[in-house]
Design a protein around this motif. Structure first.
Motif, PDB file in Angstrom:
ATOM      1  N   ILE A  61     -33.079  25.863  54.280  1.00 43.95           N
ATOM      2  CA  ILE A  61     -32.763  26.965  55.200  1.00 43.95           C
ATOM      3  C   ILE A  61     -33.794  28.079  55.061  1.00 43.95           C
ATOM      4  O   ILE A  61     -34.281  28.614  56.066  1.00 43.95           O
ATOM      5  N   LEU A  62     -34.132  28.436  53.839  1.00 38.98           N
ATOM      6  CA  LEU A  62     -35.108  29.499  53.619  1.00 38.98           C
ATOM      7  C   LEU A  62     -36.478  29.117  54.179  1.00 38.98           C
ATOM      8  O   LEU A  62     -37.170  29.953  54.768  1.00 38.98           O
ATOM      9  N   TRP A  63     -36.867  27.861  54.017  1.00 34.12           N
ATOM     10  CA  TRP A  63     -38.158  27.417  54.573  1.00 34.12           C
ATOM     11  C   TRP A  63     -38.117  27.482  56.100  1.00 34.12           C
ATOM     12  O   TRP A  63     -39.076  27.938  56.741  1.00 34.12           O
ATOM     13  N   THR A  64     -37.021  27.013  56.679  1.00 40.45           N
ATOM     14  CA  THR A  64     -36.892  26.998  58.143  1.00 40.45           C
ATOM     15  C   THR A  64     -36.953  28.412  58.708  1.00 40.45           C
ATOM     16  O   THR A  64     -37.653  28.661  59.702  1.00 40.45           O
ATOM     17  N   LEU A  65     -36.241  29.334  58.101  1.00 41.33           N
ATOM     18  CA  LEU A  65     -36.260  30.717  58.569  1.00 41.33           C
ATOM     19  C   LEU A  65     -37.647  31.335  58.423  1.00 41.33           C
ATOM     20  O   LEU A  65     -38.087  32.114  59.271  1.00 41.33           O
ATOM     21  N   SER A  66     -38.348  30.981  57.369  1.00 39.17           N
ATOM     22  CA  SER A  66     -39.657  31.578  57.104  1.00 39.17           C
ATOM     23  C   SER A  66     -40.763  31.031  58.002  1.00 39.17           C
ATOM     24  O   SER A  66     -41.760  31.715  58.244  1.00 39.17           O
ATOM     25  N   ASN A  67     -40.579  29.820  58.520  1.00 35.20           N
ATOM     26  CA  ASN A  67     -41.701  29.152  59.174  1.00 35.20           C
ATOM     27  C   ASN A  67     -41.486  28.699  60.619  1.00 35.20           C
ATOM     28  O   ASN A  67     -42.467  28.346  61.289  1.00 35.20           O
ATOM     29  N   THR A  68     -40.261  28.721  61.124  1.00 36.93           N
ATOM     30  CA  THR A  68     -40.056  28.086  62.429  1.00 36.93           C
ATOM     31  C   THR A  68     -39.384  28.958  63.484  1.00 36.93           C
ATOM     32  O   THR A  68     -39.210  28.503  64.611  1.00 36.93           O
ATOM     33  N   THR A  69     -39.016  30.181  63.159  1.00 36.22           N
ATOM     34  CA  THR A  69     -38.295  30.992  64.147  1.00 36.22           C
ATOM     35  C   THR A  69     -39.243  31.589  65.186  1.00 36.22           C
ATOM     36  O   THR A  69     -40.429  31.781  64.932  1.00 36.22           O
ATOM     37  N   PHE A  70     -38.686  31.908  66.355  1.00 36.18           N
ATOM     38  CA  PHE A  70     -39.478  32.379  67.487  1.00 36.18           C
ATOM     39  C   PHE A  70     -40.147  33.712  67.191  1.00 36.18           C
ATOM     40  O   PHE A  70     -41.279  33.958  67.599  1.00 36.18           O
ATOM     41  N   CYS A  71     -39.441  34.603  66.496  1.00 34.95           N
ATOM     42  CA  CYS A  71     -39.995  35.918  66.151  1.00 34.95           C
ATOM     43  C   CYS A  71     -39.805  36.161  64.659  1.00 34.95           C
ATOM     44  O   CYS A  71     -39.175  35.355  63.971  1.00 34.95           O
ATOM     45  N   PRO A  88     -33.362  27.831  65.037  1.00 30.24           N
ATOM     46  CA  PRO A  88     -33.578  28.057  63.604  1.00 30.24           C
ATOM     47  C   PRO A  88     -33.020  29.389  63.110  1.00 30.24           C
ATOM     48  O   PRO A  88     -32.446  29.459  62.024  1.00 30.24           O
ATOM     49  N   CYS A  89     -33.168  30.444  63.906  1.00 33.87           N
ATOM     50  CA  CYS A  89     -32.666  31.754  63.498  1.00 33.87           C
ATOM     51  C   CYS A  89     -31.163  31.862  63.711  1.00 33.87           C
ATOM     52  O   CYS A  89     -30.427  32.324  62.843  1.00 33.87           O
TER      53      CYS A  89
END
Length: 408
Positions: free
Chosen positions: A377-387, A346-347
């Motif tokens: 993309i903004l939702w994915t970055l905000s909610n699914t990245t490892f850190c 995701p990141c």
């Protein structure tokens, strides 16, 4: 406004390259008090009473972190000073080294001894060559005075200190990525738990604290935790270093109590917006920070979890209406695209795609498909990245869209 100065009290008054100036200003008295009159747990108790929280951005209780390591039964422990500081617009830790390296060093020594560590590392940004040289000299001078090494000040305390130079990677500001880097691994975050306080450097209990946080420790030991707790906001006491930049009359690093409003920072400490310019918005906390428009300037800045605007590193970028928002967004998204460690999809992919869309937006070539993809993309970055890096990468863009700063 409380004008108490803790970290910057010696700035401009002593020669940072000479230990004698720091000693004459009362330096290393806190270390002497710790060694001769306090137990490690008593020192940590004072830090807990002070309410000091991490100044690197997360705002976790410093005393609680130190206590976790101190009470761990494992014999080998480590202490790490985080001087990575790779975020654009943030250079407060560098200024501490430039102006008063021995205050930082004294804080490192006390913190390391308090947790029971016999080895401490100063993890420094690889671009800080001058600051590394300053710290190397400070370490040599302090060693000659027996402030660190074997039998500190005639006591049974032993401490070795080593400077470790990183590659200037933003992700290594995250404590587990920093630990990986020291161990010779890729600078990428680890799964938690276990937390570093349980299993950190080389599998041992480890306390990692930001340089600004550590620089508060000597004052707290000398003056007491209760005195510190009465400075600034009740929810996160003390002072904070703020970096004022952009369209502001007096840019630079200033020290002020927590709880100060954004408007007070800009108008009283920064002298207001640059003449001939009109305020548009401010970004709080570096490239990863929130965007603040005019009707939000009275928000008080603290490290409390319910604070509507995360204080982060304390950077305040003032942007006027002549600025090109597309250039700014391209710069910010490009930074996070470059600094993503690539560990999680995701990141790695999200920062790349976000930057590519911003570039097309900048060139006036954005498509309807891009506009539809932007929200995902903004939702994915905000909610699914490892850190948190992914969340940081999306923060400014989300605010710019929601607050009408950027239109497409």
């Amino acid at each position: 406004m409380d004008s108490k100065k803790i970290i910057t009290k010696n700035w401009g008054h002593i020669n940072p390259l000479k230990i004698t100036g720091y000693i004459e200003a009362g330096g290393y008295l806190a270390l002497k008090e710790f060694v001769s009159e306090m137990t490690p747990l008593k020192a940590i108790s004072e830090i807990k009473i002070s309410g000091l929280s991490g100044r690197g951005g997360a705002g976790f209780s410093t005393g609680e972190k130190l206590e976790m390591v101190a009470k761990n039964k494992k014999r080998k422990k480590y202490f790490i000073c985080n001087l990575e500081e790779s975020e654009p617009g943030t250079y407060k830790d560098r200024m501490i080294v430039d102006n008063d390296p021995h205050m930082l060093l004294e804080g490192i020594i006390i913190s390391a001894l308090a947790v029971g560590a016999h080895k401490a590392y100063i993890y420094i940004n690889g671009n800080y060559e001058k600051q590394r040289e300053i710290l190397e000299k400070a370490l040599r001078d302090a060693r000659q005075k027996n402030f660190w090494g074997p039998g500190i000040l005639g006591s049974e305390y032993d401490l070795d200190i080593e400077i470790f130079t990183g590659a200037g990677a933003y992700i290594c500001g995250e404590e587990t990525a920093l630990i990986n880097s020291i161990e010779g691994r890729r600078g990428e975050p680890r799964t938690r738990p276990p937390f570093p306080t349980e299993e950190g450097l080389f599998g041992c209990p480890t306390a990692v604290n930001n340089a600004e946080t550590i620089s508060n420790i000597p004052w707290i030991i000398s003056n007491g935790g209760e005195a510190y707790s009465k400075i600034g906001a009740l929810c996160s006491p003390g002072t904070k270093l703020y970096i004022l930049d952009g369209s502001i009359k007096k840019p630079g690093v200033v020290e002020a109590p927590t709880g100060i409003t954004i408007k007070e920072l800009i108008d009283k400490l920064g002298g207001g917006v640059t003449p001939g310019r009109e305020f548009w918005f401010a970004q709080i906390g570096g490239a990863s920070g929130r965007l603040i428009i005019e009707n939000e300037l009275d928000i008080a800045l603290t490290f409390a979890h319910d604070c509507p605007i995360p204080l982060g590193s304390g950077a305040v970028l003032v942007v006027d209406k002549d600025a090109d928002i597309y250039d700014l967004m391209s710069s910010w998204t490009g930074f996070f695209r470059h600094e993503s460690c690539g560990k999680c999809v995701p990141c790695r992919e999200g920062t790349f795609r976000l930057h590519e869309i911003v570039k097309r937006l900048q060139d006036g070539k954005i498509s309807d498909r891009d506009k539809e993809a932007m929200e995902d993309i903004l939702w994915t970055l905000s909610n699914t990245t490892f850190c948190p890096l992914g969340r940081f990468a999306s923060t400014a863009m989300k605010d710019a869209i929601e607050k009408g700063i950027l239109t497409y």
